[in-house]
Design a protein around this motif. Sequence first.
Motif, PDB file in Angstrom:
ATOM      1  N   TYR A 139     -34.000  15.804  13.026  1.00 39.31           N
ATOM      2  CA  TYR A 139     -34.431  16.396  11.756  1.00 39.31           C
ATOM      3  C   TYR A 139     -33.948  15.513  10.599  1.00 39.31           C
ATOM      4  O   TYR A 139     -32.739  15.279  10.461  1.00 39.31           O
ATOM      5  CB  TYR A 139     -33.797  17.790  11.663  1.00 39.31           C
ATOM      6  CG  TYR A 139     -34.326  18.722  10.591  1.00 39.31           C
ATOM      7  CD1 TYR A 139     -35.477  18.454   9.865  1.00 39.31           C
ATOM      8  CD2 TYR A 139     -33.656  19.917  10.318  1.00 39.31           C
ATOM      9  CE1 TYR A 139     -35.947  19.340   8.911  1.00 39.31           C
ATOM     10  CE2 TYR A 139     -34.113  20.808   9.364  1.00 39.31           C
ATOM     11  CZ  TYR A 139     -35.261  20.518   8.663  1.00 39.31           C
ATOM     12  OH  TYR A 139     -35.723  21.402   7.718  1.00 39.31           O
ATOM     13  N   TRP A 146     -36.616  17.819   3.267  1.00 41.75           N
ATOM     14  CA  TRP A 146     -36.424  18.180   4.676  1.00 41.75           C
ATOM     15  C   TRP A 146     -37.720  17.852   5.402  1.00 41.75           C
ATOM     16  O   TRP A 146     -38.753  18.492   5.143  1.00 41.75           O
ATOM     17  CB  TRP A 146     -36.140  19.672   4.791  1.00 41.75           C
ATOM     18  CG  TRP A 146     -35.055  20.206   3.885  1.00 41.75           C
ATOM     19  CD1 TRP A 146     -35.124  20.376   2.527  1.00 41.75           C
ATOM     20  CD2 TRP A 146     -33.743  20.625   4.266  1.00 41.75           C
ATOM     21  NE1 TRP A 146     -33.933  20.883   2.053  1.00 41.75           N
ATOM     22  CE2 TRP A 146     -33.065  21.052   3.099  1.00 41.75           C
ATOM     23  CE3 TRP A 146     -33.071  20.702   5.494  1.00 41.75           C
ATOM     24  CZ2 TRP A 146     -31.759  21.530   3.115  1.00 41.75           C
ATOM     25  CZ3 TRP A 146     -31.770  21.179   5.506  1.00 41.75           C
ATOM     26  CH2 TRP A 146     -31.126  21.585   4.329  1.00 41.75           C
ATOM     27  N   THR A 206     -32.219  25.442  11.229  1.00 41.47           N
ATOM     28  CA  THR A 206     -31.013  25.408  10.393  1.00 41.47           C
ATOM     29  C   THR A 206     -30.439  26.812  10.486  1.00 41.47           C
ATOM     30  O   THR A 206     -31.030  27.762   9.977  1.00 41.47           O
ATOM     31  CB  THR A 206     -31.379  25.059   8.934  1.00 41.47           C
ATOM     32  OG1 THR A 206     -32.059  23.795   8.920  1.00 41.47           O
ATOM     33  CG2 THR A 206     -30.135  24.961   8.066  1.00 41.47           C
ATOM     34  N   HIS A 215     -26.346  30.459   7.394  1.00 36.88           N
ATOM     35  CA  HIS A 215     -25.270  29.993   6.511  1.00 36.88           C
ATOM     36  C   HIS A 215     -25.487  30.569   5.115  1.00 36.88           C
ATOM     37  O   HIS A 215     -26.589  31.035   4.797  1.00 36.88           O
ATOM     38  CB  HIS A 215     -25.230  28.457   6.440  1.00 36.88           C
ATOM     39  CG  HIS A 215     -26.449  27.846   5.793  1.00 36.88           C
ATOM     40  ND1 HIS A 215     -27.680  27.779   6.428  1.00 36.88           N
ATOM     41  CD2 HIS A 215     -26.638  27.285   4.564  1.00 36.88           C
ATOM     42  CE1 HIS A 215     -28.560  27.201   5.626  1.00 36.88           C
ATOM     43  NE2 HIS A 215     -27.957  26.897   4.475  1.00 36.88           N
ATOM     44  N   ASP A 220     -25.130  29.276   1.113  1.00 34.45           N
ATOM     45  CA  ASP A 220     -24.837  28.200   0.155  1.00 34.45           C
ATOM     46  C   ASP A 220     -24.233  28.860  -1.076  1.00 34.45           C
ATOM     47  O   ASP A 220     -24.792  29.830  -1.597  1.00 34.45           O
ATOM     48  CB  ASP A 220     -26.118  27.448  -0.225  1.00 34.45           C
ATOM     49  CG  ASP A 220     -26.694  26.707   0.969  1.00 34.45           C
ATOM     50  OD1 ASP A 220     -25.941  25.944   1.598  1.00 34.45           O
ATOM     51  OD2 ASP A 220     -27.884  26.903   1.281  1.00 34.45           O
ATOM     52  N   ASN A 272     -30.593  28.470  -5.212  1.00 40.59           N
ATOM     53  CA  ASN A 272     -31.475  27.565  -4.477  1.00 40.59           C
ATOM     54  C   ASN A 272     -32.925  28.019  -4.597  1.00 40.59           C
ATOM     55  O   ASN A 272     -33.213  29.208  -4.455  1.00 40.59           O
ATOM     56  CB  ASN A 272     -31.025  27.614  -3.000  1.00 40.59           C
ATOM     57  CG  ASN A 272     -31.807  26.703  -2.079  1.00 40.59           C
ATOM     58  OD1 ASN A 272     -32.599  25.893  -2.530  1.00 40.59           O
ATOM     59  ND2 ASN A 272     -31.577  26.837  -0.791  1.00 40.59           N
ATOM     60  N   LEU A 296     -36.252  26.941  -2.456  1.00 40.75           N
ATOM     61  CA  LEU A 296     -36.792  26.140  -1.351  1.00 40.75           C
ATOM     62  C   LEU A 296     -38.311  26.175  -1.460  1.00 40.75           C
ATOM     63  O   LEU A 296     -38.905  27.254  -1.468  1.00 40.75           O
ATOM     64  CB  LEU A 296     -36.325  26.753  -0.019  1.00 40.75           C
ATOM     65  CG  LEU A 296     -36.876  26.133   1.267  1.00 40.75           C
ATOM     66  CD1 LEU A 296     -36.425  24.690   1.433  1.00 40.75           C
ATOM     67  CD2 LEU A 296     -36.424  26.955   2.493  1.00 40.75           C
ATOM     68  N   LYS A 339     -42.742  27.443   7.555  1.00 42.23           N
ATOM     69  CA  LYS A 339     -41.371  27.700   8.011  1.00 42.23           C
ATOM     70  C   LYS A 339     -41.116  29.190   8.020  1.00 42.23           C
ATOM     71  O   LYS A 339     -41.637  29.917   7.168  1.00 42.23           O
ATOM     72  CB  LYS A 339     -40.355  27.035   7.065  1.00 42.23           C
ATOM     73  CG  LYS A 339     -40.015  25.620   7.463  1.00 42.23           C
ATOM     74  CD  LYS A 339     -38.958  25.007   6.581  1.00 42.23           C
ATOM     75  CE  LYS A 339     -38.496  23.676   7.170  1.00 42.23           C
ATOM     76  NZ  LYS A 339     -37.764  22.882   6.169  1.00 42.23           N
ATOM     77  N   HIS A 395     -28.899  32.704   5.153  1.00 38.10           N
ATOM     78  CA  HIS A 395     -30.277  32.361   5.527  1.00 38.10           C
ATOM     79  C   HIS A 395     -30.295  31.450   6.749  1.00 38.10           C
ATOM     80  O   HIS A 395     -29.332  30.729   7.023  1.00 38.10           O
ATOM     81  CB  HIS A 395     -31.069  31.766   4.354  1.00 38.10           C
ATOM     82  CG  HIS A 395     -30.405  30.629   3.658  1.00 38.10           C
ATOM     83  ND1 HIS A 395     -29.298  30.768   2.849  1.00 38.10           N
ATOM     84  CD2 HIS A 395     -30.705  29.302   3.632  1.00 38.10           C
ATOM     85  CE1 HIS A 395     -28.944  29.591   2.364  1.00 38.10           C
ATOM     86  NE2 HIS A 395     -29.781  28.681   2.832  1.00 38.10           N
ATOM     87  N   VAL A 408     -33.365  29.052   8.937  1.00 37.68           N
ATOM     88  CA  VAL A 408     -34.704  28.501   8.687  1.00 37.68           C
ATOM     89  C   VAL A 408     -35.202  27.765   9.935  1.00 37.68           C
ATOM     90  O   VAL A 408     -34.499  26.901  10.463  1.00 37.68           O
ATOM     91  CB  VAL A 408     -34.675  27.510   7.484  1.00 37.68           C
ATOM     92  CG1 VAL A 408     -36.082  27.014   7.172  1.00 37.68           C
ATOM     93  CG2 VAL A 408     -34.045  28.154   6.256  1.00 37.68           C
ATOM     94  N   ASN A 440     -35.904  21.252  -1.653  1.00 36.91           N
ATOM     95  CA  ASN A 440     -35.213  22.346  -2.328  1.00 36.91           C
ATOM     96  C   ASN A 440     -34.422  21.818  -3.513  1.00 36.91           C
ATOM     97  O   ASN A 440     -34.037  20.645  -3.564  1.00 36.91           O
ATOM     98  CB  ASN A 440     -34.322  23.146  -1.378  1.00 36.91           C
ATOM     99  CG  ASN A 440     -32.947  22.550  -1.227  1.00 36.91           C
ATOM    100  OD1 ASN A 440     -32.817  21.442  -0.726  1.00 36.91           O
ATOM    101  ND2 ASN A 440     -31.926  23.266  -1.646  1.00 36.91           N
ATOM    102  N   PHE A 453     -31.024  22.844  -5.616  1.00 33.99           N
ATOM    103  CA  PHE A 453     -29.821  23.653  -5.784  1.00 33.99           C
ATOM    104  C   PHE A 453     -29.412  23.546  -7.247  1.00 33.99           C
ATOM    105  O   PHE A 453     -29.472  22.446  -7.828  1.00 33.99           O
ATOM    106  CB  PHE A 453     -28.661  23.086  -4.963  1.00 33.99           C
ATOM    107  CG  PHE A 453     -28.727  23.331  -3.484  1.00 33.99           C
ATOM    108  CD1 PHE A 453     -28.754  24.622  -2.973  1.00 33.99           C
ATOM    109  CD2 PHE A 453     -28.696  22.265  -2.592  1.00 33.99           C
ATOM    110  CE1 PHE A 453     -28.764  24.847  -1.595  1.00 33.99           C
ATOM    111  CE2 PHE A 453     -28.702  22.479  -1.216  1.00 33.99           C
ATOM    112  CZ  PHE A 453     -28.740  23.778  -0.723  1.00 33.99           C
TER     113      PHE A 453
HETATM  114  O1  AKG Z   1     -35.360  24.028   5.614  1.00 27.55           O
HETATM  115  C1  AKG Z   1     -34.334  24.046   6.286  1.00 27.55           C
HETATM  116  O2  AKG Z   1     -34.278  23.678   7.470  1.00 27.55           O
HETATM  117  C2  AKG Z   1     -33.060  24.549   5.664  1.00 27.55           C
HETATM  118  C3  AKG Z   1     -33.143  24.803   4.190  1.00 27.55           C
HETATM  119  C4  AKG Z   1     -31.881  25.410   3.659  1.00 27.55           C
HETATM  120  O3  AKG Z   1     -31.014  25.839   4.382  1.00 27.55           O
HETATM  121  C5  AKG Z   1     -31.684  25.498   2.237  1.00 27.55           C
HETATM  122  O4  AKG Z   1     -32.583  25.156   1.449  1.00 27.55           O
HETATM  123  O5  AKG Z   1     -30.570  25.921   1.850  1.00 27.55           O
END
Ligand code: AKG
Length: 277
Positions: free
Chosen positions: A94, A128, A136, A139, A141, A145, A147, A154, A219, A221, A231, A233
């Motif tokens: 990836y 990505w 992913t 987790h 963050d 964010n 995305l 996705k 989240h 993904v 994305n 942040f």
């Molecule tokens: O698209 C993904 O694989 C992860 C994206 C993600 O975790 C994020 O944007 O924080």
Amino acid sequence: MPRLESAEFAARYFRPRQPVVITDMATQWPACQRWSFDFFAQLDPDRAVTLEKGNVLQDETAFESARMADYLTGLTQAGHAVSGAEDEGTAKRYLSMLRIFEQFPQLRADVDFSLLEAMTLKQVYFAWLGPAGTLTGYHIDWIDNILAQISGRKRVWLVPPSASPAMYPSSKYDYRSTLSEVEPNTWDAKRHPLFATVRPVEITLEPGQMLFIPRGWWHRVMSLTPSISINAFGHDLSGLLLYQSRASLLHGLHQLGLYGREDCTCHKKTADSKRAK
Ligand SMILES: O=C(O)CCC(=O)C(=O)O
């Protein structure tokens, strides 16, 4: 949620930290017309890129280096959709967390994250790119964010901060994040019984759709098809003071080998090869 004005985004979603899917905005971006694996491959074919192997958030941290054009051409040739977790178990390679505008500043005008930029003081952007079946894992963050899905689809699972005890925060170190110990595909109910109470919201992101993921929300993904996402942040003042200062301190200690070096997402356990975060 169709096109969103900045004031409505601020009042209904950003300040209360509520996720929202935003349609009809990114569809207009040049990125959605122009970006493809071939497009990126031709930008700088010989560039060396670092690929994540498998789900480094819950599994072993593993990376591989590749020539950008070789990786992306392989994706174009192999490109076919899978449903759900059909390819589960194979360590997908990836191209994640590509610092896209530091590497390709000319692409900046192809996207428009003004919704988030208007609310935040400092932003960072990642692309990505990968095949169907990248994962992913869960987790948080500690930064707001958005995305945006550019091509492909996705699936995203979201869990509110209030469910954190049932998500079993992990001791594995990841910059500016908290990881979960739980991966639903391999969940052990004896080890993580409370996870049975978690009711994630499941969203499928289609090309041209954006998802606001507020800081503190768990989240996970998975790409359902070959996929390109980007994305943004961003920290507002409270984020800089409450979260970034702590993250920077811990990261400094981590880089010195004084914190979280037993297990992290940026250093392999057995070798010193690492990737920049
Ligand atoms: O698209 C993904 O694989 C992860 C994206 C993600 O975790 C994020 O944007 O924080």
